[in-house]
Write a protein that holds these residues in place. Sequence first.
Motif, PDB file in Angstrom:
ATOM      1  N   PRO A 165      27.236  30.721 -85.900  1.00 49.79           N
ATOM      2  CA  PRO A 165      25.807  30.464 -85.750  1.00 49.79           C
ATOM      3  C   PRO A 165      25.547  29.121 -85.078  1.00 49.79           C
ATOM      4  N   GLY A 166      24.696  29.133 -84.054  1.00 52.79           N
ATOM      5  CA  GLY A 166      24.351  27.930 -83.307  1.00 52.79           C
ATOM      6  C   GLY A 166      25.276  27.656 -82.134  1.00 52.79           C
ATOM      7  N   GLU A 167      26.403  28.371 -82.036  1.00 51.94           N
ATOM      8  CA  GLU A 167      27.321  28.181 -80.913  1.00 51.94           C
ATOM      9  C   GLU A 167      26.901  29.060 -79.738  1.00 51.94           C
ATOM     10  N   TRP A 168      27.240  28.596 -78.538  1.00 48.67           N
ATOM     11  CA  TRP A 168      26.950  29.364 -77.327  1.00 48.67           C
ATOM     12  C   TRP A 168      28.068  29.137 -76.325  1.00 48.67           C
ATOM     13  N   ARG A 169      28.170  30.058 -75.372  1.00 47.33           N
ATOM     14  CA  ARG A 169      29.152  29.946 -74.299  1.00 47.33           C
ATOM     15  C   ARG A 169      28.617  30.675 -73.082  1.00 47.33           C
ATOM     16  N   GLU A 170      29.127  30.286 -71.919  1.00 48.97           N
ATOM     17  CA  GLU A 170      28.766  30.996 -70.691  1.00 48.97           C
ATOM     18  C   GLU A 170      29.589  32.281 -70.613  1.00 48.97           C
ATOM     19  N   LEU A 179      24.447  33.256 -77.075  1.00 53.69           N
ATOM     20  CA  LEU A 179      24.179  32.362 -78.206  1.00 53.69           C
ATOM     21  C   LEU A 179      24.167  33.179 -79.482  1.00 53.69           C
ATOM     22  N   ASN A 180      24.762  32.649 -80.533  1.00 55.08           N
ATOM     23  CA  ASN A 180      24.623  33.251 -81.855  1.00 55.08           C
ATOM     24  C   ASN A 180      23.450  32.543 -82.527  1.00 55.08           C
ATOM     25  N   LYS A 181      22.288  33.193 -82.481  1.00 58.05           N
ATOM     26  CA  LYS A 181      21.074  32.588 -83.036  1.00 58.05           C
ATOM     27  C   LYS A 181      21.127  32.615 -84.564  1.00 58.05           C
ATOM     28  N   PRO A 182      21.017  31.443 -85.185  1.00 61.87           N
ATOM     29  CA  PRO A 182      21.009  31.423 -86.646  1.00 61.87           C
ATOM     30  C   PRO A 182      19.703  31.958 -87.231  1.00 61.87           C
ATOM     31  N   ARG A 190      19.475  42.272 -94.198  1.00 62.06           N
ATOM     32  CA  ARG A 190      20.037  41.316 -93.240  1.00 62.06           C
ATOM     33  C   ARG A 190      20.226  42.045 -91.914  1.00 62.06           C
ATOM     34  N   LEU A 191      19.878  41.360 -90.816  1.00 63.60           N
ATOM     35  CA  LEU A 191      19.937  41.986 -89.495  1.00 63.60           C
ATOM     36  C   LEU A 191      20.624  41.045 -88.513  1.00 63.60           C
ATOM     37  N   ILE A 192      21.727  41.528 -87.929  1.00 64.70           N
ATOM     38  CA  ILE A 192      22.516  40.736 -86.988  1.00 64.70           C
ATOM     39  C   ILE A 192      22.696  41.550 -85.712  1.00 64.70           C
ATOM     40  N   ARG A 193      22.231  41.005 -84.590  1.00 62.19           N
ATOM     41  CA  ARG A 193      22.482  41.701 -83.321  1.00 62.19           C
ATOM     42  C   ARG A 193      23.891  41.331 -82.875  1.00 62.19           C
ATOM     43  N   ALA A 194      24.741  42.354 -82.717  1.00 59.46           N
ATOM     44  CA  ALA A 194      26.141  42.146 -82.388  1.00 59.46           C
ATOM     45  C   ALA A 194      26.436  42.297 -80.906  1.00 59.46           C
ATOM     46  N   GLN A 195      25.617  43.099 -80.193  1.00 59.06           N
ATOM     47  CA  GLN A 195      25.925  43.379 -78.791  1.00 59.06           C
ATOM     48  C   GLN A 195      24.672  43.778 -78.029  1.00 59.06           C
ATOM     49  N   ILE A 196      24.620  43.371 -76.763  1.00 62.66           N
ATOM     50  CA  ILE A 196      23.591  43.801 -75.812  1.00 62.66           C
ATOM     51  C   ILE A 196      24.335  44.271 -74.575  1.00 62.66           C
ATOM     52  N   GLY A 197      24.245  45.561 -74.266  1.00 63.39           N
ATOM     53  CA  GLY A 197      24.997  46.082 -73.133  1.00 63.39           C
ATOM     54  C   GLY A 197      26.462  45.730 -73.290  1.00 63.39           C
ATOM     55  N   PRO A 198      27.092  45.110 -72.265  1.00 67.32           N
ATOM     56  CA  PRO A 198      28.509  44.754 -72.358  1.00 67.32           C
ATOM     57  C   PRO A 198      28.778  43.411 -73.036  1.00 67.32           C
ATOM     58  N   TRP A 199      27.738  42.676 -73.387  1.00 72.42           N
ATOM     59  CA  TRP A 199      27.905  41.335 -73.946  1.00 72.42           C
ATOM     60  C   TRP A 199      27.876  41.375 -75.472  1.00 72.42           C
ATOM     61  N   ALA A 200      28.848  40.707 -76.112  1.00 70.62           N
ATOM     62  CA  ALA A 200      28.967  40.753 -77.571  1.00 70.62           C
ATOM     63  C   ALA A 200      29.119  39.346 -78.146  1.00 70.62           C
ATOM     64  N   LEU A 201      28.920  39.243 -79.462  1.00 68.81           N
ATOM     65  CA  LEU A 201      29.068  37.964 -80.162  1.00 68.81           C
ATOM     66  C   LEU A 201      30.479  37.401 -80.033  1.00 68.81           C
ATOM     67  N   ASP A 202      31.479  38.238 -80.217  1.00 71.58           N
ATOM     68  CA  ASP A 202      32.888  37.856 -80.052  1.00 71.58           C
ATOM     69  C   ASP A 202      33.245  36.496 -80.639  1.00 71.58           C
ATOM     70  N   GLY A 203      33.016  36.325 -81.926  1.00 69.75           N
ATOM     71  CA  GLY A 203      33.502  35.132 -82.615  1.00 69.75           C
ATOM     72  C   GLY A 203      32.640  33.890 -82.547  1.00 69.75           C
ATOM     73  N   LEU A 204      31.474  33.958 -81.938  1.00 66.96           N
ATOM     74  CA  LEU A 204      30.595  32.786 -81.917  1.00 66.96           C
ATOM     75  C   LEU A 204      30.056  32.521 -83.327  1.00 66.96           C
TER      76      LEU A 204
END
Length: 194
Positions: free
Chosen positions: A169-174, A5-8, A153-167
């Motif tokens: 704000p407010g969008e999510w994907r499996e 999820l890209n948390k707004p 301003r603070l944006i988390r872009a990646q956790i381990g191998p998982w990244a935002l990749d174009g999401l």
Amino acid sequence: MLLALNKPMNLLSQFTDEGQWQGLSGLGLPEKVYPAGRLDRDSEGLLLLTDDGKLQARISSPKFKMAKTYWVLVEGTPDAAALEALKLGVELKDGPTRRAEVAMIPEPEALWPRDPPVRIRKAPDTWLALTIREGRNRQVRRMTAAVGHPTLRLIRAQIGPWALDGLAPGEWREVDATPPEPRTPRRKTLRLKR
């Protein structure tokens, strides 16, 4: 199941609202998923949610030292000494931070406007990519403030191998829930001379 999820900005990392702040319940997320870790209300970016307790622990527990990369807009331009201090670890009220990876970067591509916008200052501001492997309360903000460059301003872009990749704000994907292999510390074998 694992969701990215890209948390707004100004959304809580929990499902229930609290006072004037909204939680995650309005985003249409599946039932029985829970955040794997937290992201402060005034921070944006990647929040992982899962229905798997073991995966949630692996992602959020400090003992697994999973890397978390942030895009950080800081006030001013850090000099080499400030960047080196961030890399080596800075002293905070709750003790020194671990080593981090840090680099000055151009403004991230496809960055969405923040609501409310960052206040424009006379001095130039600088974007950093900062990767940490621990997760203290408001740690990145406290680290940049400790070296004289408060976070704007603070944006988390990646956790381990998982990244935002174009999401947006407010969008999510499996995403693929296969967890990375845990890092096991190398142990030295001592051999006794006879």
